[in-house]
Design a protein around this motif. Structure first.
Motif, mmCIF file in Angstrom:
data_model
loop_
_atom_site.group_PDB
_atom_site.id
_atom_site.type_symbol
_atom_site.label_atom_id
_atom_site.label_comp_id
_atom_site.label_asym_id
_atom_site.label_seq_id
_atom_site.Cartn_x
_atom_site.Cartn_y
_atom_site.Cartn_z
ATOM 1 N N SER A 23 0.829 -1.188 0.000
ATOM 2 C CA SER A 23 0.000 0.000 0.000
ATOM 3 C C SER A 23 0.871 1.248 0.000
ATOM 4 O O SER A 23 1.843 1.340 0.734
ATOM 5 C CB SER A 23 -0.892 -0.025 1.240
ATOM 6 O OG SER A 23 -1.622 1.169 1.309
ATOM 7 N N GLY A 24 0.525 2.219 -0.872
ATOM 8 C CA GLY A 24 1.275 3.463 -0.940
ATOM 9 C C GLY A 24 2.567 3.372 -1.719
ATOM 10 O O GLY A 24 3.376 4.273 -1.686
ATOM 11 N N GLU A 25 2.788 2.275 -2.446
ATOM 12 C CA GLU A 25 4.045 2.083 -3.140
ATOM 13 C C GLU A 25 3.978 2.388 -4.622
ATOM 14 O O GLU A 25 4.934 2.235 -5.325
ATOM 15 C CB GLU A 25 4.493 0.634 -2.964
ATOM 16 C CG GLU A 25 5.918 0.546 -2.550
ATOM 17 C CD GLU A 25 6.393 -0.875 -2.494
ATOM 18 O OE1 GLU A 25 6.006 -1.684 -3.349
ATOM 19 O OE2 GLU A 25 7.141 -1.180 -1.585
ATOM 20 N N GLY A 26 2.863 2.782 -5.138
ATOM 21 C CA GLY A 26 2.802 3.042 -6.556
ATOM 22 C C GLY A 26 1.622 3.907 -6.890
ATOM 23 O O GLY A 26 0.946 4.412 -6.013
ATOM 24 N N PRO A 27 1.385 4.081 -8.191
ATOM 25 C CA PRO A 27 0.254 4.889 -8.583
ATOM 26 C C PRO A 27 -1.030 4.325 -7.981
ATOM 27 O O PRO A 27 -1.296 3.148 -8.070
ATOM 28 C CB PRO A 27 0.242 4.779 -10.111
ATOM 29 C CG PRO A 27 1.632 4.413 -10.473
ATOM 30 C CD PRO A 27 2.144 3.590 -9.330
ATOM 31 N N VAL A 28 -1.795 5.194 -7.370
ATOM 32 C CA VAL A 28 -3.054 4.773 -6.764
ATOM 33 C C VAL A 28 -4.121 4.661 -7.836
ATOM 34 O O VAL A 28 -4.994 3.834 -7.768
ATOM 35 C CB VAL A 28 -3.474 5.789 -5.674
ATOM 36 C CG1 VAL A 28 -4.819 5.445 -5.101
ATOM 37 C CG2 VAL A 28 -2.431 5.843 -4.583
ATOM 38 N N SER A 29 -4.018 5.505 -8.840
ATOM 39 C CA SER A 29 -5.012 5.498 -9.898
ATOM 40 C C SER A 29 -4.351 5.859 -11.214
ATOM 41 O O SER A 29 -3.222 6.309 -11.246
ATOM 42 C CB SER A 29 -6.119 6.509 -9.591
ATOM 43 O OG SER A 29 -5.602 7.819 -9.686
ATOM 44 N N GLU A 30 -5.072 5.669 -12.283
ATOM 45 C CA GLU A 30 -4.566 6.037 -13.597
ATOM 46 C C GLU A 30 -4.450 7.555 -13.737
ATOM 47 O O GLU A 30 -3.812 8.050 -14.625
ATOM 48 C CB GLU A 30 -5.499 5.482 -14.696
ATOM 49 C CG GLU A 30 -5.491 3.974 -14.792
ATOM 50 C CD GLU A 30 -4.139 3.420 -15.214
ATOM 51 O OE1 GLU A 30 -3.498 4.001 -16.103
ATOM 52 O OE2 GLU A 30 -3.719 2.416 -14.634
ATOM 53 N N ALA A 31 -5.085 8.301 -12.836
ATOM 54 C CA ALA A 31 -5.076 9.755 -12.916
ATOM 55 C C ALA A 31 -3.712 10.349 -12.582
ATOM 56 O O ALA A 31 -3.475 11.513 -12.818
ATOM 57 C CB ALA A 31 -6.137 10.332 -11.993
ATOM 58 N N GLY A 32 -2.798 9.563 -12.006
ATOM 59 C CA GLY A 32 -1.453 10.058 -11.789
ATOM 60 C C GLY A 32 -1.080 10.323 -10.347
ATOM 61 O O GLY A 32 -0.258 11.175 -10.096
ATOM 62 N N SER A 33 -1.664 9.648 -9.392
ATOM 63 C CA SER A 33 -1.227 9.773 -8.002
ATOM 64 C C SER A 33 -0.014 8.875 -7.823
ATOM 65 O O SER A 33 -0.079 7.683 -8.075
ATOM 66 C CB SER A 33 -2.334 9.340 -7.045
ATOM 67 O OG SER A 33 -3.386 10.251 -7.097
ATOM 68 N N TYR A 34 1.090 9.459 -7.376
ATOM 69 C CA TYR A 34 2.340 8.716 -7.254
ATOM 70 C C TYR A 34 2.782 8.649 -5.801
ATOM 71 O O TYR A 34 2.299 9.389 -4.953
ATOM 72 C CB TYR A 34 3.426 9.370 -8.110
ATOM 73 C CG TYR A 34 3.167 9.201 -9.585
ATOM 74 C CD1 TYR A 34 3.617 8.079 -10.255
ATOM 75 C CD2 TYR A 34 2.448 10.146 -10.295
ATOM 76 C CE1 TYR A 34 3.374 7.897 -11.599
ATOM 77 C CE2 TYR A 34 2.194 9.982 -11.645
ATOM 78 C CZ TYR A 34 2.660 8.851 -12.292
ATOM 79 O OH TYR A 34 2.417 8.675 -13.614
ATOM 80 N N ALA A 35 3.737 7.790 -5.519
ATOM 81 C CA ALA A 35 4.247 7.607 -4.159
ATOM 82 C C ALA A 35 4.980 8.855 -3.675
ATOM 83 O O ALA A 35 4.869 9.228 -2.515
ATOM 84 C CB ALA A 35 5.167 6.385 -4.105
#
Length: 159
Positions: A23-35
């Motif tokens: 959890s919290g290690e990569g994009p959360v969504s395709e919209a571009g949320s990054y770690a």
């Protein structure tokens, strides 16, 4: 025969979890949320440097994404030498895409990076320069903050 069945189950469990992320290690969504991310704006230029992971293993790769949005009528350049000649990691791949509308251009560079050793690795500051296409010769710059990722020599296997 029973032992070979156990081996198959263990392999299925290992292979089935190999692509999982914490959890919290990569994009959360395709919209571009990054770690990890850093965003800077100066005049007509908006620059964002993002990492898709906070922690990787030596055998893993991560992505550094440089996103630049600039108004039409300007040219820009990026100093990539600090990434390409770095001793802490190797840039395995670079993908670039560009989109434009009537008001601006959006350029995205995706660097696939592999660590060379364990510990805290620093993606250095990137300098993006821009100036007007016609007329003014003055050059302006935007500098991103350095971003960190931790490389470990093991994986956390959760069953």
């Amino acid at each position: 025969m029973k032992s070979s069945g156990c081996i198959v189950i263990v392999l299925v469990l290992i292979l089935g979890t190999a692509g999982c992320r914490k959890s919290g290690e990569g994009p959360v969504s395709e919209a571009g949320s990054y770690a990890v991310s850093d965003k800077k704006t100066k005049g007509p230029l908006e620059v964002t440097l993002s990492l898709d992971k906070k922690e990787v293993t030596l055998a893993d790769t991560f992505e550094a994404v440089l996103s630049m949005k600039i108004k039409r009528g300007y040219t820009l350049s990026v100093n990539e030498d600090v990434l390409l000649g770095n001793e802490e990691f190797i840039v395995r791949d670079l993908k670039e895409k560009s989109e434009a509308d009537t008001e601006s251009r959006h350029i995205t560079k995706i660097y696939t990076i592999e660590p060379n050793f364990t510990g805290k690795l620093t993606i250095p500051s990137l300098t993006v320069s821009f100036r007007k296409e016609q007329g003014e010769d003055e050059k302006y710059t935007v500098v991103t903050e350095p971003l960190s990722v931790t490389a470990v020599s093991y994986t956390h296997l959760t069953l």
